[in-house]
Design an enzyme around this catalytic site. Structure first.
Site, PDB file in Angstrom:
ATOM      1  N   CYS A  46      -3.022   1.556   6.882  1.00 21.47           N
ATOM      2  CA  CYS A  46      -3.154   0.978   8.224  1.00 21.47           C
ATOM      3  C   CYS A  46      -3.671   1.980   9.240  1.00 21.47           C
ATOM      4  CB  CYS A  46      -1.813   0.403   8.677  1.00 21.47           C
ATOM      5  SG  CYS A  46      -0.455   1.566   8.504  1.00 21.47           S
ATOM      6  N   GLU A  53       5.076  -3.098  12.379  1.00 18.35           N
ATOM      7  CA  GLU A  53       3.924  -2.201  12.285  1.00 18.35           C
ATOM      8  C   GLU A  53       2.825  -3.033  11.663  1.00 18.35           C
ATOM      9  OE1 GLU A  53       1.169  -0.384  10.377  1.00 18.35           O
ATOM     10  OE2 GLU A  53       2.815   0.469   9.182  1.00 18.35           O
ATOM     11  N   ASN A  90       0.812  -1.232   0.000  1.00 20.79           N
ATOM     12  CA  ASN A  90       0.000   0.000   0.000  1.00 20.79           C
ATOM     13  C   ASN A  90       0.841   1.277   0.000  1.00 20.79           C
ATOM     14  OD1 ASN A  90       0.781  -0.617   2.637  1.00 20.79           O
ATOM     15  ND2 ASN A  90      -1.029   0.317   3.548  1.00 20.79           N
ATOM     16  N   GLU A 111       8.915   3.805  14.120  1.00 26.28           N
ATOM     17  CA  GLU A 111       9.638   4.150  12.898  1.00 26.28           C
ATOM     18  C   GLU A 111       9.576   5.653  12.666  1.00 26.28           C
ATOM     19  OE1 GLU A 111       9.218   0.030  10.344  1.00 26.28           O
ATOM     20  OE2 GLU A 111       7.873   1.683   9.838  1.00 26.28           O
TER      21      GLU A 111
END
Length: 548
Positions: free
Chosen positions: A316, A282, A181, A491
């Site tokens: 997400c 993640e 994505n 991150e």
């Protein structure tokens, strides 16, 4: 600086202004120079014994055949990265910084061509793809700067004759597994931090979007990133499981970084546990979007549009559940529906007016369809949308549901598509309870004009990131990550580089100590020390307490 003070590594290359470059046309008008199809291992383009097709999700057209790397290629890439690590870890921080900055410059020079590759292989509208490339490049710029800010520490111990140092050192080879994505940004957010820290990487991109990872490899090579520091091994879905396991169990790999589903993350964690590797993940989200009675409804609708429908709902951190307080529920639903009808345009990502491209594949469409069907069967009302779009099998109409209840699939499963279900609530406590009922906690959003409520809810939401009166929260400067089953670690930001560093404690005893250390290294440690050069070119350290 005298040569004896230099860290080992190659001499930094002089920076030259980026020159414009012309690309010959490839499939779908893509830049042929960036459209690589082989794996990239040890600084060389290597074909595999087999290949797999990559398709445009909008038209179904084949974009090309890409090397289908397997366990053998994965292990070869790990060995190449391990060998390169010996030199890369010893390179001066300034050199690593300069090379990452050059990579950033090349991304910006080629941003339009890179964006077209993203749109072709993921279906993302071109404007969004262009935004992703800039966002992606900014991670390289950010971590090129952070590479020079990896500081150690000095600790004064109770014993007068002892002093303690804390060093930060790179972990080693990092295996990076990324989703489709955000096929560029999810790579640079991980790889930028890893390379800045002194680690080397092996990237396994998603099978839907390998071209973006390979294009980044081409630019990394042009930037002068040394052979073996950045490796890419694309593979088909059929081989993904075995390649993932090979990376997670290889003893030469020290770190696993993964972005993807919670289910896959658990499998990779299991593999990594055997050799106790450092892991950052993640994983899935199920973001609540809460609108309280005190909210500015127009602002909330604008935030909902931005949060929900970016990349056709395939992110997400997309809002997955809209919780709206009874007092403004009807007004919000009405204005939300109007905004969707007015502003959203379904189409091919290369068409200028398109805001909603295709979903990644038909399986993704089937999940949205399933969630809508389940909700309607249990009493939900379709306000707008609700079915597949006439453009093709991978397109679905942006859909708004009202009268949604907590027992519906869309209330407790991540949809990952253009579906906005609205749940009505009465009290703040009820909204927070519904929001926190999920076993994941990546992002959450809420709209309120009540200062006390803002503090309460921001602290009570069980998520890693909170948007208060804001629907877009991602930024290279800020830590990205979740709680509960949404992952491990962070991150981006100044914290992201720590995921690739190890702390080492060094205790010095015996009073005055002679060490063959580089003055530049010592100055980077930020120690309160008196330094003198000894005639044998060692550094004499006289430990002293420094009082303010």
């Amino acid at each position: 600086m005298a040569t004896w003070l230099r860290l080992p590594g190659r001499a930094p290359r002089p920076r030259r202004p980026a020159q414009p470059r012309r690309c010959a046309g490839g499939p779908a008008g893509l830049c042929a120079a960036l459209l690589r199809t082989d794996g990239f291992v040890g600084g060389r383009w290597l074909p595999a014994a087999a290949a797999f097709p990559v398709h445009d999700p909008a038209s179904g057209a084949e974009l090309g055949l890409v090397a289908d790397c397997g366990v053998r290629e994965a292990r070869a890439a790990v060995r190449a990265a391990h060998e390169a690590f010996r030199g890369w870890r010893g390179a001066a921080a300034k050199e690593r910084s300069s090379l990452l900055r050059k990579w950033y410059d090349l991304m910006m020079q080629n941003k339009d061509d890179l964006a077209k590759i993203i749109t072709a292989e993921s279906g993302k509208p071109l404007k969004e793809a262009q935004g992703e490339i800039v966002y992606s490049a900014l991670f390289l710029e950010w971590f090129s700067e952070e590479a020079r800010r990896i500081y150690g520490d000095v600790i004064y111990t109770p014993a007068k004759e002892k002093r303690a140092l804390v060093l930060k050192q790179p972990l080693g080879v990092a295996a990076v597994i990324t989703p489709w994505n955000f096929p560029s940004a999810m790579i640079t957010r991980k790889v930028g931090a890893a390379l800045a820290a002194g680690c080397t990487v092996v990237v396994k991109p998603a099978e839907h979007t390998p071209f973006s990872a390979l294009a980044l490899a081409e630019l990394a090579n042009q930037a002068g990133i040394p052979p073996g520091v950045y490796n890419v091994i694309p593979c088909s879905r059929k081989k993904a499981k075995e390649v993932g396991e090979a990376l997670c169990t290889d003893p030469l790999v020290s770190k696993i970084s993964f972005t993807g589903s919670t289910a896959t993350g658990k499998v990779l964690l299991h593999h990594a546990a055997g050799s106790v590797k450092r892991v950052s993940m993640e994983l899935g989200g199920h973001a609540p979007f809460i609108v309280f009675d005190s909210a500015n409804v127009d602002q909330a609708v604008a935030g909902a549009m931005a949060s929900k429908f970016r990349n056709s709902g395939q992110t997400c951190v997309c809002s997955n559940r809209f919780l709206v307080q009874r007092g403004i529920h009807d007004s919000f639903v009405k204005k939300f529906a109007e905004a969707m009808k007015t502003n959203l345009r379904v189409g091919n990502g290369f068409e200028e007016r398109t805001t909603q491209g295709p979903l990644i594949d038909e399986k993704a469409v089937e999940k949205v369809e399933k969630h809508v069907s389940d909700a309607v069967s249990k009493g939900a009302t379709i306000v707008t949308g609700g079915k597949r779009h006439q453009l093709g099998k991978n397109f679905f109409e942006p859909t708004l549901l009202s009268n949604v209840t907590r027992d519906m699939l869309c209330s407790h499963e991540e949809t990952f598509g253009p579906l906005a279900p609205v749940i009505k609530f009465d009290t703040e406590e009820e909204a927070v309870a519904i929001a926190n009922a999920a076993d994941v906690g990546l992002a959450g959003y809420f709209y309120s004009q009540d200062p006390a409520q803002i503090w309460r809810v921001a602290e009570q939401l069980e998520v890693g990131m909170v948007g208060v009166n804001e629907g877009l929260i991602s930024s290279v400067e800020c830590p990205f990550g979740g709680v509960k089953q949404s992952g491990l670690g962070r991150e981006g930001s100044k914290y992201g580089i720590d995921e690739y560093l190890e702390l080492k404690y060094v205790c010095f005893g015996g009073g005055t100590i002679y060490l063959p250390l580089d003055l530049e290294v010592l100055s980077m440690l930020g120690l309160g020390l008196c330094l003198k050069l000894h005639r044998n070119l060692c550094t004499r350290i006289l430990f002293r307490y420094v009082h303010a």
